[in-house]
Design a protein around this motif. Structure first.
Motif, PDB file in Angstrom:
ATOM      1  N   ARG A  61      -4.317 -12.354  -6.447  1.00  0.00           N
ATOM      2  CA  ARG A  61      -4.677 -11.581  -5.255  1.00  0.00           C
ATOM      3  C   ARG A  61      -4.038 -12.231  -4.027  1.00  0.00           C
ATOM      4  NH1 ARG A  61      -9.457 -12.694  -7.585  1.00  0.00           N
ATOM      5  NH2 ARG A  61     -10.170 -13.892  -5.761  1.00  0.00           N
ATOM      6  N   VAL A  62      -3.212 -11.460  -3.301  1.00  0.00           N
ATOM      7  CA  VAL A  62      -2.464 -12.025  -2.179  1.00  0.00           C
ATOM      8  C   VAL A  62      -2.478 -11.062  -0.994  1.00  0.00           C
ATOM      9  CG1 VAL A  62      -0.934 -13.313  -3.733  1.00  0.00           C
ATOM     10  CG2 VAL A  62      -0.242 -11.050  -2.939  1.00  0.00           C
ATOM     11  N   VAL A  63      -2.270 -11.625   0.203  1.00  0.00           N
ATOM     12  CA  VAL A  63      -1.976 -10.843   1.396  1.00  0.00           C
ATOM     13  C   VAL A  63      -0.934 -11.590   2.212  1.00  0.00           C
ATOM     14  CG1 VAL A  63      -4.202  -9.653   1.601  1.00  0.00           C
ATOM     15  CG2 VAL A  63      -3.868 -11.857   2.736  1.00  0.00           C
ATOM     16  N   ARG A  73      -0.722  -9.435  -6.466  1.00  0.00           N
ATOM     17  CA  ARG A  73      -1.286  -8.113  -6.265  1.00  0.00           C
ATOM     18  C   ARG A  73      -1.613  -7.995  -4.780  1.00  0.00           C
ATOM     19  NH1 ARG A  73      -7.385  -6.130  -7.702  1.00  0.00           N
ATOM     20  NH2 ARG A  73      -7.212  -4.034  -6.794  1.00  0.00           N
ATOM     21  N   ASN A  74      -0.867  -7.177  -4.073  1.00  0.00           N
ATOM     22  CA  ASN A  74      -1.033  -7.039  -2.631  1.00  0.00           C
ATOM     23  C   ASN A  74      -2.333  -6.316  -2.329  1.00  0.00           C
ATOM     24  OD1 ASN A  74      -0.794  -6.783   0.129  1.00  0.00           O
ATOM     25  ND2 ASN A  74       0.885  -5.296   0.053  1.00  0.00           N
ATOM     26  N   MET A  75      -3.325  -7.052  -1.861  1.00  0.00           N
ATOM     27  CA  MET A  75      -4.638  -6.469  -1.604  1.00  0.00           C
ATOM     28  C   MET A  75      -4.607  -5.504  -0.423  1.00  0.00           C
ATOM     29  SD  MET A  75      -6.161  -7.786  -4.104  1.00  0.00           S
ATOM     30  CE  MET A  75      -7.817  -7.171  -3.788  1.00  0.00           C
ATOM     31  N   ALA A  76      -3.595  -5.603   0.413  1.00  0.00           N
ATOM     32  CA  ALA A  76      -3.469  -4.728   1.582  1.00  0.00           C
ATOM     33  C   ALA A  76      -2.529  -3.559   1.316  1.00  0.00           C
ATOM     34  CB  ALA A  76      -2.978  -5.532   2.782  1.00  0.00           C
ATOM     35  N   ALA A  77      -2.203  -3.288   0.059  1.00  0.00           N
ATOM     36  CA  ALA A  77      -1.218  -2.253  -0.265  1.00  0.00           C
ATOM     37  C   ALA A  77      -1.558  -0.923   0.388  1.00  0.00           C
ATOM     38  CB  ALA A  77      -1.123  -2.082  -1.781  1.00  0.00           C
ATOM     39  N   GLU A  93     -13.863  -8.960   7.995  1.00  0.00           N
ATOM     40  CA  GLU A  93     -14.721  -8.393   6.952  1.00  0.00           C
ATOM     41  C   GLU A  93     -13.899  -7.829   5.802  1.00  0.00           C
ATOM     42  OE1 GLU A  93     -16.895  -8.842  10.617  1.00  0.00           O
ATOM     43  OE2 GLU A  93     -15.002  -7.798  10.201  1.00  0.00           O
ATOM     44  N   GLN A  94     -12.776  -7.179   6.139  1.00  0.00           N
ATOM     45  CA  GLN A  94     -11.921  -6.633   5.095  1.00  0.00           C
ATOM     46  C   GLN A  94     -11.254  -7.745   4.288  1.00  0.00           C
ATOM     47  OE1 GLN A  94     -11.029  -3.003   4.109  1.00  0.00           O
ATOM     48  NE2 GLN A  94     -10.940  -4.573   2.511  1.00  0.00           N
ATOM     49  N   LEU A  95     -10.812  -8.787   4.963  1.00  0.00           N
ATOM     50  CA  LEU A  95     -10.200  -9.908   4.253  1.00  0.00           C
ATOM     51  C   LEU A  95     -11.215 -10.577   3.327  1.00  0.00           C
ATOM     52  CD1 LEU A  95      -8.033 -11.395   7.137  1.00  0.00           C
ATOM     53  CD2 LEU A  95      -7.177 -10.413   5.013  1.00  0.00           C
ATOM     54  N   ILE A  96     -12.466 -10.660   3.770  1.00  0.00           N
ATOM     55  CA  ILE A  96     -13.507 -11.239   2.914  1.00  0.00           C
ATOM     56  C   ILE A  96     -13.716 -10.369   1.684  1.00  0.00           C
ATOM     57  CG2 ILE A  96     -15.983 -11.728   2.781  1.00  0.00           C
ATOM     58  CD1 ILE A  96     -15.779 -12.554   5.783  1.00  0.00           C
ATOM     59  N   GLU A  97     -13.696  -9.048   1.885  1.00  0.00           N
ATOM     60  CA  GLU A  97     -13.859  -8.139   0.747  1.00  0.00           C
ATOM     61  C   GLU A  97     -12.693  -8.242  -0.225  1.00  0.00           C
ATOM     62  OE1 GLU A  97     -14.056  -3.315  -0.089  1.00  0.00           O
ATOM     63  OE2 GLU A  97     -14.730  -4.096   1.847  1.00  0.00           O
ATOM     64  N   TRP A  98     -11.481  -8.305   0.301  1.00  0.00           N
ATOM     65  CA  TRP A  98     -10.316  -8.435  -0.573  1.00  0.00           C
ATOM     66  C   TRP A  98     -10.287  -9.791  -1.277  1.00  0.00           C
ATOM     67  CZ3 TRP A  98      -6.459  -6.496   3.716  1.00  0.00           C
ATOM     68  CH2 TRP A  98      -6.449  -5.095   3.727  1.00  0.00           C
ATOM     69  N   ASP A  99     -10.750 -10.825  -0.583  1.00  0.00           N
ATOM     70  CA  ASP A  99     -10.818 -12.190  -1.113  1.00  0.00           C
ATOM     71  C   ASP A  99      -9.494 -12.643  -1.733  1.00  0.00           C
ATOM     72  OD1 ASP A  99     -12.097 -14.631  -1.566  1.00  0.00           O
ATOM     73  OD2 ASP A  99     -12.637 -14.063  -3.619  1.00  0.00           O
ATOM     74  N   PRO A 100      -8.401 -12.655  -0.963  1.00  0.00           N
ATOM     75  CA  PRO A 100      -7.114 -13.095  -1.530  1.00  0.00           C
ATOM     76  C   PRO A 100      -7.168 -14.549  -1.988  1.00  0.00           C
ATOM     77  CG  PRO A 100      -7.009 -12.996   0.866  1.00  0.00           C
ATOM     78  CD  PRO A 100      -8.308 -12.359   0.469  1.00  0.00           C
ATOM     79  N   GLU A 101      -6.452 -14.803  -3.075  1.00  0.00           N
ATOM     80  CA  GLU A 101      -6.337 -16.175  -3.585  1.00  0.00           C
ATOM     81  C   GLU A 101      -5.236 -16.945  -2.864  1.00  0.00           C
ATOM     82  OE1 GLU A 101      -6.817 -16.156  -8.154  1.00  0.00           O
ATOM     83  OE2 GLU A 101      -6.255 -14.096  -7.600  1.00  0.00           O
ATOM     84  N   VAL A 102      -4.229 -16.227  -2.348  1.00  0.00           N
ATOM     85  CA  VAL A 102      -3.138 -16.837  -1.597  1.00  0.00           C
ATOM     86  C   VAL A 102      -2.886 -15.977  -0.359  1.00  0.00           C
ATOM     87  CG1 VAL A 102      -0.700 -17.506  -1.580  1.00  0.00           C
ATOM     88  CG2 VAL A 102      -2.057 -17.781  -3.671  1.00  0.00           C
TER      89      VAL A 102
END
Length: 383
Positions: A217-219, A247-251, A263-272
């Motif tokens: 999970r990345v952004v 996997r682009n969480m912001a796709a 809040e959205q970044l917390i929901e996506w919870d990117p690993e990198v």
């Protein structure tokens, strides 16, 4: 470090042009070694040329004819000078650039490779509006401008009589089209084939190395006011994030200016998390943002500032395969061969006719800025 003389450069490696380029062809006429180049899916133009004349079709489908080799280039397009220099193996033909390009040249490796690029005349601000008076004084043989940012940017140039070649931007196909279009205009088509051949080789290698990898999970974040913006699937960043096994969480992020909330970044919870090079935000700034403290990438110290080589690596440029490799080594350190430093030295020497020092590689990779992030020691020089 130092510029190389022609005798010191690495030998050429002829590479057959593979798939993925779109429609760009070079047609050779019976009385000319350079005749017609079509770019961006346009049909090749018809006509004849002298031994030094040639015709190109730009990325809006317009045909532009040249009576002699191009020696003076002006461009409002921010990333194009480094690509022109890479194709040409030098900076000598560039006489005018965008103000934003000038600032990048003064910050990074490109200005050390080509000191003259730090004082090149600017012909437009970051809005791309051409300064016709300045361009007239420079008397370029060609001006590069955007194809899709409105006629108000192109018409003044054409009305003033400048040969204007327009470009489209944002995909790997467009990037390769740029390389071949520049190579044709510079009279170096084989050089264009070599550069895109390297890109195809790296695409194949990374896809093979990462075929069995579970996506991470990345952004990729930029700055939006005091907050963040996140690159979506319409961006070039999405291309290399997925290529590198992310996997682009912001796709599907389609908010205004791609802004994204904590809040959205917390929901996506990117690993990198990777950070873009168009603003001053650092990994330390993200780690200090209390609103993101629960995000995996922040908790595990996996936030990284993207490199600044000959240009900002995260956007399409001649060095893009280096960005792909950088991201892959961060996303999947257990699956990739950590050879980026060696590859950088080899390819920067090839692209810009320049031998980089270890300190210059450190600076391009932003070692000091990224040193507090997990695993970045793989990019350190080995004793």
């Amino acid at each position: 470090m130092s510029r190389l003389t022609p005798a010191q450069t690495h030998p050429s490696r002829r590479t057959l042009l593979g798939g993925g380029l779109g429609l760009l062809t070079l047609a050779l006429g019976a009385c000319s070694s350079r005749d017609t180049v079509a770019a961006g899916g346009a049909a090749p133009a018809s006509g004849t040329a002298s031994s030094t004349g040639f015709t190109v079709t730009d990325m809006r489908g317009q045909t532009i004819s040249f009576d002699a080799p191009v020696q003076r280039i002006a461009t409002t397009v921010i990333p194009s000078p480094s690509m022109i220099a890479a194709v040409d193996g030098g900076y000598d033909r560039i006489v005018g650039i965008n103000e934003s390009t000038l600032q990048a040249n003064r910050q990074g490796l490109f200005g050390e490779i080509f000191p003259e690029s730090r004082s090149t005349t600017t012909i437009s601000p970051s809005s791309f509006t051409p300064n016709i008076e300045t361009i007239t004084e420079l008397a370029p043989d060609v001006v590069f401008q955007w194809a899709d940012q409105g006629d108000g940017l192109v018409e003044p140039l054409e009305n003033a009589g400048f040969k204007t070649v327009c470009l489209l931007y944002g995909t790997q196909e467009y990037l390769e089209t740029w390389v071949h279009l520049f190579a044709a205009i510079l009279g170096k088509p084989e050089r264009g084939t070599e550069i895109t051949g390297w890109m195809h080789t790296e695409l194949k290698r990374l896809r093979s190395e990462l075929a069995a990898a579970a996506p991470v999970r990345v952004v990729h974040l930029g700055q939006s006011g005091e907050g963040y913006s996140a690159s979506n699937k319409a961006s070039y960043m999405h291309f290399w994030m997925e290529l590198a096994g992310g996997r682009n969480m912001a796709a599907d992020n389609v908010s205004a200016e791609n802004t994204v909330s904590a809040e959205q970044l917390i929901e996506w919870d990117p690993e990198v998390i990777t950070l873009g090079g168009f603003d001053a935000r650092t990994p330390a700034d993200v780690y200090a943002d209390g609103a993101l403290a629960s995000v995996s990438a922040v908790r595990n110290k996996r936030v990284y500032k993207a490199p600044l080589g000959g240009y900002r690596w995260e956007v399409p440029c001649a060095e893009s395969p280096l960005m792909w490799q950088w991201a892959a080594e961060l996303y999947h350190p257990e699956l990739t061969s950590h050879t980026l430093r060696n590859t950088m030295r080899e390819k920067i020497s090839y692209l810009y006719n320049y031998d980089v020092s270890e300190a210059q590689v450190d600076a391009a990779l932003r070692l000091e800025m990224n040193r507090g992030s997990r695993g970045y020691e793989v990019f350190e020089a080995q004793p």
